[in-house]
Design an enzyme around this catalytic site. Structure first.
Site, short mmCIF file in Angstrom:
data_model
loop_
_atom_site.label_atom_id
_atom_site.label_comp_id
_atom_site.label_asym_id
_atom_site.label_seq_id
_atom_site.Cartn_x
_atom_site.Cartn_y
_atom_site.Cartn_z
N HIS A 129 6.18 -9.26 -17.90
CA HIS A 129 4.88 -8.75 -17.45
C HIS A 129 4.42 -7.60 -18.34
O HIS A 129 5.21 -7.00 -19.07
CB HIS A 129 4.96 -8.24 -16.00
N LYS A 133 3.15 -2.81 -15.11
CA LYS A 133 3.67 -3.32 -13.83
C LYS A 133 4.72 -2.37 -13.27
O LYS A 133 5.66 -2.00 -13.97
CB LYS A 133 4.24 -4.74 -14.00
P1 NAD Z 1 -3.27 -1.59 -10.69
O1 NAD Z 1 -2.28 -0.50 -10.90
O2 NAD Z 1 -4.25 -1.90 -11.77
O3 NAD Z 1 -4.11 -1.28 -9.36
C1 NAD Z 1 -3.52 -0.73 -8.20
C2 NAD Z 1 -4.62 -0.25 -7.26
O4 NAD Z 1 -3.98 0.26 -6.08
C3 NAD Z 1 -5.49 0.89 -7.82
O5 NAD Z 1 -6.84 0.68 -7.43
C4 NAD Z 1 -4.94 2.13 -7.11
O6 NAD Z 1 -5.93 3.12 -6.93
C5 NAD Z 1 -4.53 1.53 -5.77
N1 NAD Z 1 -3.52 2.34 -5.08
C6 NAD Z 1 -2.35 2.80 -5.57
N2 NAD Z 1 -1.71 3.54 -4.63
C7 NAD Z 1 -2.49 3.52 -3.54
C8 NAD Z 1 -2.39 4.10 -2.25
N3 NAD Z 1 -1.32 4.84 -1.90
N4 NAD Z 1 -3.40 3.89 -1.36
C9 NAD Z 1 -4.47 3.14 -1.71
N5 NAD Z 1 -4.62 2.55 -2.91
C10 NAD Z 1 -3.65 2.76 -3.82
O7 NAD Z 1 -2.42 -2.87 -10.32
P2 NAD Z 1 -2.85 -4.41 -10.37
O8 NAD Z 1 -2.42 -5.00 -11.64
O9 NAD Z 1 -4.27 -4.53 -9.91
O10 NAD Z 1 -1.88 -5.02 -9.24
C11 NAD Z 1 -1.99 -4.62 -7.89
C12 NAD Z 1 -0.89 -5.30 -7.09
O11 NAD Z 1 -1.09 -6.71 -7.09
C13 NAD Z 1 0.51 -5.08 -7.66
O12 NAD Z 1 1.42 -4.95 -6.58
C14 NAD Z 1 0.78 -6.36 -8.43
O13 NAD Z 1 2.14 -6.62 -8.60
C15 NAD Z 1 0.12 -7.34 -7.51
N6 NAD Z 1 -0.24 -8.64 -8.08
C16 NAD Z 1 -0.08 -9.71 -7.29
C17 NAD Z 1 -0.47 -10.96 -7.72
C18 NAD Z 1 -0.32 -12.13 -6.79
O14 NAD Z 1 -0.71 -13.26 -7.17
N7 NAD Z 1 0.20 -11.91 -5.59
C19 NAD Z 1 -1.01 -11.13 -9.01
C20 NAD Z 1 -1.19 -9.99 -9.79
C21 NAD Z 1 -0.80 -8.74 -9.32
#
Ligand code: NAD
Length: 220
Positions: A129, A133
């Protein structure tokens, strides 16, 4: 039908991709919550959480407050957090998956088939990744390990801008089979989230997987 939705983690990479696809599909974001706080222009009909595990308590509070379904893709949830989602799903429908891509569901099916036919072969998982991540191993690698039903080794790389690669290896003394899934863009996940929203709006309560979203109606 236009859906008014809310996003937890709205300014993150996935949050922005979800908003872009949902805009194209004619849906409207009316609520956002992330580290910079809360923004609201109306009452959402569904909440989508792609954030970090630290946000889950607030997500649960919002789902209860609005009394609406939840789609959650956030990875790295603890056993207790999964239990709290189970409890919440007694009142509202939830779709929870560590991977919302169709291709990954196919890889899981292939893994299941190989596991049944090759019980004595060595098995390992590798995942790669992007450098940002936070969790390691990935939630998807844990899903694959769960299908294998044993504590196989997972190797993780964090490099560059890779959206998500997963490979499962089955090896005997004379041969190796590897099945690999590569997400080449985050759009594949957001399309799965859109399908999940359409699925969950018709449900009253319960905890569903993305596999249910794709195949539940076909099974009936
Ligand atoms: P990112 O770091 O770009 O975004 C994270 C978001 O969460 C940001 O907007 C941040 O402000 C917010 N955040 C962080 N801590 C917080 C809190 N305590 N309260 C409220 N908001 C908070 O990450 P990303 O790449 O967008 O990924 C987000 C999540 O989705 C990760 O856990 C990632 O592993 C997961 N993901 C899942 C899939 C899936 O298919 N299930 C696919 C991609 C990513």
């Amino acid at each position: 039908m236009q859906v008014k939705y809310g996003i937890i983690g709205g300014s993150g990479k996935m949050g922005r991709e979800i908003e872009s696809l949902f805009d194209e599909a004619g849906h409207k974001c009316v609520f956002k919550f992330d580290v910079i706080g809360e923004w609201k222009s109306g009452n959402p009909q569904v909440i989508i959480d792609f954030s970090l595990p630290q946000a889950l308590n607030n997500t649960i509070l919002y789902v209860k407050k609005f009394n609406i379904p939840l789609i959650i893709g956030t990875t790295g949830l603890s056993v207790e957090q999964i239990e709290s989602l189970k409890t919440l799903s007694r009142n509202v429908p939830i779709v929870q998956s560590y991977n919302f891509s169709i291709g990954m569901q196919m890889l899981l099916k292939c893994t299941e088939m190989l596991k049944e036919n090759l019980p004595d072969w060595d098995v390992e998982i590798s995942e790669t990744h992007h450098r940002f991540k936070k969790d390691k191993p990935s939630g998807t690698a844990l899903m694959i390990r769960n299908v294998l039903g044993k504590n196989v080794n997972i190797s993780s790389l964090r490099i560059g801008n890779v959206p998500g690669d997963h490979t499962v290896y089955f090896g005997s003394l004379g041969e190796v089979i590897s099945i690999k899934h590569s997400a080449t863009s985050r759009r594949t996940f957001t399309e799965g989230v859109l399908k999940s929203v359409q699925f969950v709006m018709g449900k009253k309560k319960g905890l569903y997987s993305f596999n249910d979203v794709l195949f539940q109606n076909k099974r009936k």
